[in-house]
Motif scaffolding. Structure first.
Motif, PDB file in Angstrom:
ATOM      1  N   PRO A   1       0.808  -1.228   0.000  1.00 53.18           N
ATOM      2  CA  PRO A   1       0.000   0.000   0.000  1.00 53.18           C
ATOM      3  C   PRO A   1       0.842   1.279   0.000  1.00 53.18           C
ATOM      4  O   PRO A   1       0.362   2.343  -0.374  1.00 53.18           O
ATOM      5  CB  PRO A   1      -0.814  -0.120   1.297  1.00 53.18           C
ATOM      6  CG  PRO A   1      -0.889  -1.584   1.553  1.00 53.18           C
ATOM      7  CD  PRO A   1       0.425  -2.128   1.101  1.00 53.18           C
ATOM      8  N   ASN A   2       2.099   1.195   0.444  1.00 52.24           N
ATOM      9  CA  ASN A   2       3.002   2.344   0.459  1.00 52.24           C
ATOM     10  C   ASN A   2       4.223   2.014  -0.408  1.00 52.24           C
ATOM     11  O   ASN A   2       5.299   1.682   0.110  1.00 52.24           O
ATOM     12  CB  ASN A   2       3.446   2.670   1.889  1.00 52.24           C
ATOM     13  CG  ASN A   2       2.275   3.018   2.785  1.00 52.24           C
ATOM     14  OD1 ASN A   2       1.404   3.780   2.403  1.00 52.24           O
ATOM     15  ND2 ASN A   2       2.251   2.443   3.977  1.00 52.24           N
ATOM     16  N   PRO A   3       4.080   2.098  -1.730  1.00 50.71           N
ATOM     17  CA  PRO A   3       5.080   1.494  -2.615  1.00 50.71           C
ATOM     18  C   PRO A   3       6.347   2.299  -2.881  1.00 50.71           C
ATOM     19  O   PRO A   3       7.326   1.743  -3.387  1.00 50.71           O
ATOM     20  CB  PRO A   3       4.307   1.307  -3.921  1.00 50.71           C
ATOM     21  CG  PRO A   3       3.267   2.383  -3.903  1.00 50.71           C
ATOM     22  CD  PRO A   3       2.892   2.574  -2.463  1.00 50.71           C
ATOM     23  N   PHE A   4       6.368   3.606  -2.534  1.00 52.82           N
ATOM     24  CA  PHE A   4       7.529   4.433  -2.859  1.00 52.82           C
ATOM     25  C   PHE A   4       8.158   5.002  -1.594  1.00 52.82           C
ATOM     26  O   PHE A   4       7.470   5.252  -0.597  1.00 52.82           O
ATOM     27  CB  PHE A   4       7.135   5.586  -3.782  1.00 52.82           C
ATOM     28  CG  PHE A   4       6.656   5.151  -5.138  1.00 52.82           C
ATOM     29  CD1 PHE A   4       7.562   4.824  -6.139  1.00 52.82           C
ATOM     30  CD2 PHE A   4       5.297   5.057  -5.403  1.00 52.82           C
ATOM     31  CE1 PHE A   4       7.117   4.414  -7.384  1.00 52.82           C
ATOM     32  CE2 PHE A   4       4.845   4.652  -6.648  1.00 52.82           C
ATOM     33  CZ  PHE A   4       5.755   4.323  -7.646  1.00 52.82           C
ATOM     34  N   LEU A   5       9.465   5.240  -1.651  1.00 50.80           N
ATOM     35  CA  LEU A   5      10.152   5.904  -0.547  1.00 50.80           C
ATOM     36  C   LEU A   5      10.058   7.415  -0.733  1.00 50.80           C
ATOM     37  O   LEU A   5      10.281   7.924  -1.840  1.00 50.80           O
ATOM     38  CB  LEU A   5      11.612   5.467  -0.487  1.00 50.80           C
ATOM     39  CG  LEU A   5      11.855   4.002  -0.120  1.00 50.80           C
ATOM     40  CD1 LEU A   5      13.345   3.699  -0.122  1.00 50.80           C
ATOM     41  CD2 LEU A   5      11.247   3.662   1.230  1.00 50.80           C
ATOM     42  N   LEU A   6       9.739   8.110   0.346  1.00 50.83           N
ATOM     43  CA  LEU A   6       9.498   9.553   0.277  1.00 50.83           C
ATOM     44  C   LEU A   6      10.154  10.238   1.466  1.00 50.83           C
ATOM     45  O   LEU A   6      10.148   9.707   2.583  1.00 50.83           O
ATOM     46  CB  LEU A   6       7.991   9.809   0.245  1.00 50.83           C
ATOM     47  CG  LEU A   6       7.489  11.241   0.030  1.00 50.83           C
ATOM     48  CD1 LEU A   6       6.155  11.228  -0.734  1.00 50.83           C
ATOM     49  CD2 LEU A   6       7.269  11.951   1.376  1.00 50.83           C
ATOM     50  N   ILE A   7      10.720  11.401   1.224  1.00 52.03           N
ATOM     51  CA  ILE A   7      11.261  12.258   2.275  1.00 52.03           C
ATOM     52  C   ILE A   7      10.437  13.542   2.294  1.00 52.03           C
ATOM     53  O   ILE A   7      10.256  14.187   1.262  1.00 52.03           O
ATOM     54  CB  ILE A   7      12.743  12.611   2.017  1.00 52.03           C
ATOM     55  CG1 ILE A   7      13.603  11.351   1.942  1.00 52.03           C
ATOM     56  CG2 ILE A   7      13.266  13.555   3.104  1.00 52.03           C
ATOM     57  CD1 ILE A   7      15.015  11.613   1.413  1.00 52.03           C
ATOM     58  N   PHE A   8       9.932  13.898   3.463  1.00 51.70           N
ATOM     59  CA  PHE A   8       9.136  15.117   3.605  1.00 51.70           C
ATOM     60  C   PHE A   8       9.792  15.982   4.671  1.00 51.70           C
ATOM     61  O   PHE A   8       9.920  15.575   5.834  1.00 51.70           O
ATOM     62  CB  PHE A   8       7.705  14.761   4.009  1.00 51.70           C
ATOM     63  CG  PHE A   8       6.816  15.955   4.297  1.00 51.70           C
ATOM     64  CD1 PHE A   8       6.886  17.112   3.535  1.00 51.70           C
ATOM     65  CD2 PHE A   8       5.882  15.892   5.325  1.00 51.70           C
ATOM     66  CE1 PHE A   8       6.062  18.198   3.796  1.00 51.70           C
ATOM     67  CE2 PHE A   8       5.044  16.967   5.589  1.00 51.70           C
ATOM     68  CZ  PHE A   8       5.131  18.121   4.832  1.00 51.70           C
TER      69      PHE A   8
END
Length: 208
Positions: free
Chosen positions: A23-30
Motif C-alpha cells: 500500500p506504500n510502494p515508494f520511498l518519500l522524504i518530507f
C-alpha cells in the motif's frame, strides 16, 4: 532516481527506482524547513520512508481545503474528532482546526491552523534511532509557518508533482498492475483548493 518538488518551506523527495508492491510502494522524504517529518537519517545520509504518494499529496491538499473554510460544519466535526485522537498520542493542540494525517510509514502528524498560522505536530519514529547528531532528539515536535505560505507551498509542490511526476508514477504503477490511484481527481482537488486560496488571499498576492 530521486525527484524533488520544493516550496519555500516544504520539500518532498520521491525515489522512483525502489518500488515495493505494498500500500506504500515508494520511498518519500518530507521536510519542512530543517525538520524531517517523514524519512530517516543514518550515517550522515537522509533516506526515505515508505509512502503512498497519491495519499500524501491528497492529505496536504485536504489540510488546505479545511484551513481555508474553518467554519464549515464538516470541518468543525472533523476537528472535534481529531483533537481527541491527537491528545491520546500526546500532542497538546491549541484552539485550531485540526486535520489528522493517516500514518505514513513510521511517521504520524497532524496539520493544524488557527486561521493565521499553520502548525504541523509530528512524531517520526524512524528518526528516534538516528545516529546523525543534527537530528538527535528532533523526532517529535511542532513546526509553525504562516498559513498563507503553507497553502502556497502546498499548491506549488502539488502542481509541480501533478505536471511532472504523477505521469511517471502512474506508468510505474501500471507496470506493476496497479490502477487504483485517480490523478484526475487530484487535479480537480488542486483546482478547488486554488480557488479557495484566491477567495481568501487574492491571486495577486500569491508567490510564484
Amino acid at each position: 532516481m530521486w525527484v524533488t518538488v520544493k516550496g519555500e518551506h516544504l520539500t518532498v523527495k520521491i525515489d522512483l527506482d525502489r518500488y515495493d508492491p505494498s500500500p506504500n510502494p515508494f520511498l518519500l522524504i518530507f521536510t519542512v524547513d530543517e525538520h524531517i517529518l517523514l524519512g530517516a537519517c543514518w550515517k550522515g545520509k537522509i533516506d526515505g520512508d515508505e509512502s503512498n504518494v497519491y495519499g500524501f499529496f491528497e492529505s496536504l491538499l485536504t489540510a488546505c481545503y479545511y484551513f481555508l473554510q474553518p467554519e464549515h460544519p464538516h470541518v468543525q466535526e472533523i476537528t472535534k474528532f481529531d483533537k481527541k485522537n491527537a491528545r491520546r498520542y500526546g500532542f497538546e493542540l491549541k484552539d485550531e482546526v485540526v486535520v489528522y494525517q493517516v500514518p505514513e510509514g513510521s511517521s504520524l502528524y497532524y496539520f493544524c491552523s488557527n486561521g493565521k498560522t499553520a502548525r504541523i505536530y509530528y512524531h517520526n519514529e524512524l528518526l528516534e534511532f538516528t545516529n546523525c547528531p543534527e537530528f538527535k532528539g528532533r523526532h517529535k515536535g511542532v513546526v509553525e509557518l504562516p498559513l498563507k505560505e503553507f497553502v502556497e507551498d502546498v499548491l506549488k509542490i502539488s502542481r509541480e508533482f501533478l505536471e511532472k511526476y504523477a505521469p511517471l508514477i502512474e506508468e510505474i504503477l501500471h507496470k506493476h498492475g496497479k490502477w487504483f490511484d485517480d490523478y484526475d481527481f487530484l487535479q480537480k482537488f488542486y483546482r478547488e483548493v486554488e480557488e479557495l486560496y484566491k477567495k481568501k488571499f487574492g491571486s495577486e498576492n500569491r508567490r510564484a
